[in-house]
Motif scaffolding. Structure first.
Motif, PDB file in Angstrom:
ATOM      1  N   ILE A 138       0.812  -1.280  -0.175  1.00  0.00           N
ATOM      2  CA  ILE A 138       0.055   0.106   0.090  1.00  0.00           C
ATOM      3  C   ILE A 138       0.988   1.218   0.070  1.00  0.00           C
ATOM      4  O   ILE A 138       1.736   1.257   0.945  1.00  0.00           O
ATOM      5  CB  ILE A 138      -0.918   0.204   1.188  1.00  0.00           C
ATOM      6  N   THR A 139       0.823   2.071  -0.912  1.00  0.00           N
ATOM      7  CA  THR A 139       1.366   3.357  -1.152  1.00  0.00           C
ATOM      8  C   THR A 139       0.337   4.520  -0.936  1.00  0.00           C
ATOM      9  O   THR A 139       0.887   5.821  -1.135  1.00  0.00           O
ATOM     10  CB  THR A 139       2.334   3.566  -2.178  1.00  0.00           C
ATOM     11  N   ASN A 140      -0.941   4.331  -1.265  1.00  0.00           N
ATOM     12  CA  ASN A 140      -1.610   5.559  -1.248  1.00  0.00           C
ATOM     13  C   ASN A 140      -1.925   6.190  -0.111  1.00  0.00           C
ATOM     14  O   ASN A 140      -2.076   5.389   1.068  1.00  0.00           O
ATOM     15  CB  ASN A 140      -3.111   5.036  -1.533  1.00  0.00           C
ATOM     16  N   THR A 141      -1.902   7.386  -0.058  1.00  0.00           N
ATOM     17  CA  THR A 141      -1.757   8.266   1.195  1.00  0.00           C
ATOM     18  C   THR A 141      -3.030   8.313   2.089  1.00  0.00           C
ATOM     19  O   THR A 141      -3.018   7.926   3.241  1.00  0.00           O
ATOM     20  CB  THR A 141      -1.534   9.666   0.968  1.00  0.00           C
ATOM     21  N   GLY A 142      -4.284   7.979   1.269  1.00  0.00           N
ATOM     22  CA  GLY A 142      -5.464   7.766   1.919  1.00  0.00           C
ATOM     23  C   GLY A 142      -5.580   6.599   2.830  1.00  0.00           C
ATOM     24  O   GLY A 142      -6.207   6.525   3.756  1.00  0.00           O
ATOM     25  N   VAL A 143      -4.862   5.378   2.231  1.00  0.00           N
ATOM     26  CA  VAL A 143      -5.046   4.208   3.050  1.00  0.00           C
ATOM     27  C   VAL A 143      -3.833   4.112   4.046  1.00  0.00           C
ATOM     28  O   VAL A 143      -4.112   3.701   5.100  1.00  0.00           O
ATOM     29  CB  VAL A 143      -4.797   3.138   1.689  1.00  0.00           C
ATOM     30  N   THR A 144      -2.691   4.736   3.842  1.00  0.00           N
ATOM     31  CA  THR A 144      -1.524   4.780   4.617  1.00  0.00           C
ATOM     32  C   THR A 144      -1.855   5.343   5.875  1.00  0.00           C
ATOM     33  O   THR A 144      -1.275   4.809   7.008  1.00  0.00           O
ATOM     34  CB  THR A 144      -0.345   5.499   4.061  1.00  0.00           C
ATOM     35  N   ARG A 215      -1.363  15.798   0.473  1.00  0.00           N
ATOM     36  CA  ARG A 215      -2.538  15.249   1.173  1.00  0.00           C
ATOM     37  C   ARG A 215      -3.451  15.905   0.645  1.00  0.00           C
ATOM     38  O   ARG A 215      -3.809  16.999   0.501  1.00  0.00           O
ATOM     39  CB  ARG A 215      -1.991  15.943   2.619  1.00  0.00           C
ATOM     40  N   GLN A 216      -4.688  14.957   0.608  1.00  0.00           N
ATOM     41  CA  GLN A 216      -5.729  15.384  -0.009  1.00  0.00           C
ATOM     42  C   GLN A 216      -6.976  15.372   1.514  1.00  0.00           C
ATOM     43  O   GLN A 216      -6.500  15.058   2.485  1.00  0.00           O
ATOM     44  CB  GLN A 216      -6.542  14.375  -0.746  1.00  0.00           C
ATOM     45  N   ASP A 218      -9.305  13.711   2.214  1.00  0.00           N
ATOM     46  CA  ASP A 218      -9.777  12.349   2.754  1.00  0.00           C
ATOM     47  C   ASP A 218      -8.908  12.096   4.122  1.00  0.00           C
ATOM     48  O   ASP A 218      -9.209  11.205   4.914  1.00  0.00           O
ATOM     49  CB  ASP A 218      -9.748  11.216   1.796  1.00  0.00           C
TER      50      ASP A 218
END
Length: 359
Positions: A138-144, A215-216, A218
């Motif tokens: 996992i590399t997506n910021t929203g999941v990290t 950063r978004q 979410d």
């Protein structure tokens, strides 16, 4: 025949009367503190405006306003809603959370150089991020951010459990020792993983520096319940923290349940520090320096120091982010690096000045 004794005049309560004088001093102090806090609100508002207007993409006020109202071009919308608003909101929330967490941490440990990361929050979040990349890819910021939250909370719970199991109470010195030990262990595990896997190293390298870039909104949606819960616990802990400042024995004499007060405060520190670290990575010096400045401006009473720390922390993080955008050009300097450059001299000043160090 002796002269009649003159009637005693009624006492006149002048400005030197102790009661009136104390009340006057209290009113003056309250007005001064209110003025200072309002000045901090204005300063934070100015920094928010600067964060919305300034950056690597130079756009005018009219285009920012058009982007806010969705009446501008798609480029304006992308810059305002895709970058400026998320990083401004996240930066303010992270700065306020770290400022309050640092104030609580220093108050409970009676250590003027204490930092929220002392509980292993940063080490736990970092290890969880690396595990997310190493095991799940996992590399997506929203999941990290969820991995970082889980790691930070688990690390703090481990520190509290070790402390209470060993001493039967959440005492300051065992907390610091347990936090240092857990942080060292988690740091060693993180180093082992990142040195054996390039993808984990790349993800950890980008996360550990501390940044608001990319950063978004979410991310804020994921951490805001933790930040709000931590803020509520911090507010509930204010009165107890003032009593604990007099010493644990005297606090007990005043009717405080020391263990409950410490657990409430440490719970607030955990939620605030975990949410902030998960959202922006480990950002140093905010939790260390902001509480000292807040106490110097409004006094040691936590009823005033708490909002002052929140406002100063939010303004400091946003200001550092704006500076990083301007000095780095299109290759921005991360907010964690800017704060390290600013915080280093401030750390030395705090360590040398006894007037700020004493709690």
């Amino acid at each position: 025949m002796p002269a009649p004794t003159p009637a005693l005049a009624a006492p006149v309560r002048g400005p030197r009367d102790p009661g009136v004088g104390a009340a006057g001093v209290h009113r003056t102090t309250t007005r001064r503190r209110t003025t200072i806090v309002l000045g901090m609100v204005v300063a934070l508002a100015l920094v928010v405006v600067a964060s919305m207007l300034l950056g690597s993409n130079r756009i005018g006020v009219d285009r920012v306003l058009a982007g806010l109202m969705h009446t501008g071009s798609s480029t304006d919308d992308a810059i305002v809603w895709g970058s400026r608003i998320p990083r401004t909101a996240i930066g303010a929330a992270v700065g306020a959370a770290l400022g309050i967490a640092g104030l609580l941490m220093q108050g409970h440990t009676r250590n003027p150089l204490a930092d929220p990361g002392l509980f292993g929050v940063s080490a736990g979040a970092g290890l969880a991020v690396v595990i997310g990349v190493y095991v799940f890819g996992i590399t997506n910021t929203g999941v990290t951010v969820w991995f970082a939250l889980a790691g930070a909370v688990v690390a703090s719970v481990v520190v509290f459990s070790v402390t209470i199991a060993g001493s039967g109470t959440a005492s300051p010195v065992p907390l610091a020792l347990a936090g240092a030990a857990v942080s060292a262990l988690l740091g060693a595990l993180t180093s082992f993983l990142v040195l054996t896997d390039r993808d984990s190293l790349d993800a950890y390298r980008l996360w550990v520096v501390g940044s608001l870039s990319g950063r978004q909104i979410d991310v804020l949606q994921a951490v805001w319940p933790f930040l709000v819960a931590g803020l509520v616990l911090a507010v509930l802990n204010v009165r107890s923290l003032d009593a604990l400042g007099l010493g644990a024995d005297l606090a007990k004499g005043l009717g405080e349940n020391v263990l409950v007060a410490r657990l409430v405060g440490l719970g607030g520190i955990t939620l605030l520090a975990a949410g902030a670290t998960a959202a922006a990575g480990p950002i140093g010096f905010v939790g260390l320096t902001v509480p000292h400045v807040a106490r110097a401006l409004v006094g040691t009473g936590h009823r005033w120091a708490l909002p002052a720390s929140a406002l100063l922390g939010a303004a400091l993080v946003l200001l550092a982010d704006v500076i990083g955008r301007l000095v780095g050009g299109f290759a921005e300097v991360e907010v964690g690096i800017v704060l390290a450059v600013i915080g280093g001299p401030v750390f030395v000043a705090v360590a040398r000045r006894r007037s700020l160090v004493s709690l």
